[in-house]
Design an enzyme around this catalytic site. Sequence first.
Site, PDB file in Angstrom:
ATOM      1  N   SER A  61       1.015   6.284  -2.327  1.00  0.00           N
ATOM      2  CA  SER A  61       1.980   7.152  -1.244  1.00  0.00           C
ATOM      3  C   SER A  61       0.419   7.044   0.084  1.00  0.00           C
ATOM      4  O   SER A  61      -0.181   6.441   0.654  1.00  0.00           O
ATOM      5  CB  SER A  61       2.373   8.097  -1.278  1.00  0.00           C
ATOM      6  N   HIS A  95      11.026   6.460  -3.346  1.00  0.00           N
ATOM      7  CA  HIS A  95       9.717   6.523  -3.396  1.00  0.00           C
ATOM      8  C   HIS A  95       8.550   7.111  -4.499  1.00  0.00           C
ATOM      9  O   HIS A  95       7.201   7.295  -4.700  1.00  0.00           O
ATOM     10  CB  HIS A  95       8.959   7.452  -2.213  1.00  0.00           C
ATOM     11  N   ASP A 107      12.691   2.404  -0.480  1.00  0.00           N
ATOM     12  CA  ASP A 107      11.659   3.182  -0.145  1.00  0.00           C
ATOM     13  C   ASP A 107      11.688   3.707   1.165  1.00  0.00           C
ATOM     14  O   ASP A 107      11.286   2.046   1.920  1.00  0.00           O
ATOM     15  CB  ASP A 107      10.577   2.933  -0.711  1.00  0.00           C
TER      16      ASP A 107
END
Length: 296
Positions: free
Chosen positions: A173, A285, A228
Amino acid sequence: MFFQRKLGAMAALSLLARAAPAPHTRRDVSTAVLDKMDLFAQYSAAAYCSSNIDSESTTLTCSVGNCPLVEAADATVLYEFNETTDWGDATGYIAVDPTNEAIVLAFRGSSDLANWIANIDADLVDASDLCTGCEVHSGWWKTWETVASTITSYVESAVSSYPDYEIVFTGHSLGAALAAISATVLRDAGYTIDLYDFGQPRIGNLALADYITSQDSGSNYRITHTDDIVPKLPPELLGYHHFSPEYWITSGNDVTVADDDITEVVGVDSTAGNDGTLLDSVSAHRWYFIYISECS
Ligand SMILES: *[C@@H]1O[C@H](CO)[C@@H](O)[C@H](O)[C@H]1NC(C)=O
């Protein structure tokens, strides 16, 4: 004659590649590559566990049990860093892994994922010191700058202690964005660095994507998962582009990733992987081999 025509077609293709998404090739990954992705996903997970950042212990552990491969490798922390900026934290560690003979720099992702995703768009700023015509996400560049000199000196001393070890930068991320930026800069400084990025947002413009794709001092493993949402952001409409290749995991959450669940998709701005999916998922995610942000 045939040779000439083929060359002509290749030149035309490379011209097209500037204007339109590059042609894609797809292939499955080997078990050896898959095993490394699995290992470095766990290193990225370990960066979310505060015990690995706050000097509590020099042995890497994950209190939620999502880094058994790292724990089994007897990895120890050499250095930690933790700087807070308006654009998120530059938080993480540099560890040494005697089992896999690696120096691992891992950046933590945001502890408030929903809020971070909602505020992900930013202006691009000049990064022509890095490469001609390059521009980078202004917020993550500022965040990187707060730790750039610290991390550069940490890497330098880790390498002088373990000169034969491979160097790996990793993160999930926000951590993936910072790992990609720092690997790009430190490859330029002369290090050979493999990059394992999980759920990385786009970090810069097309010139930067092309530049990172062409860097030959280390490999890029930009790993995405089904639909995602984060790798689809910031949008191309704002001038953001993705480097190649992408490794796209097609199995769902909670499913152990096997080698035929992951496809290498070659091409800057590939649409044959995550970017070609119709829906956008936040839950996708969180699953990269494991629930990667579980410690946060
Ligand atoms: C990092 O620094 C912030 C701000 O000083 C602090 O609140 C946080 O607890 C620190 N995180 C860790 C893992 O040490």
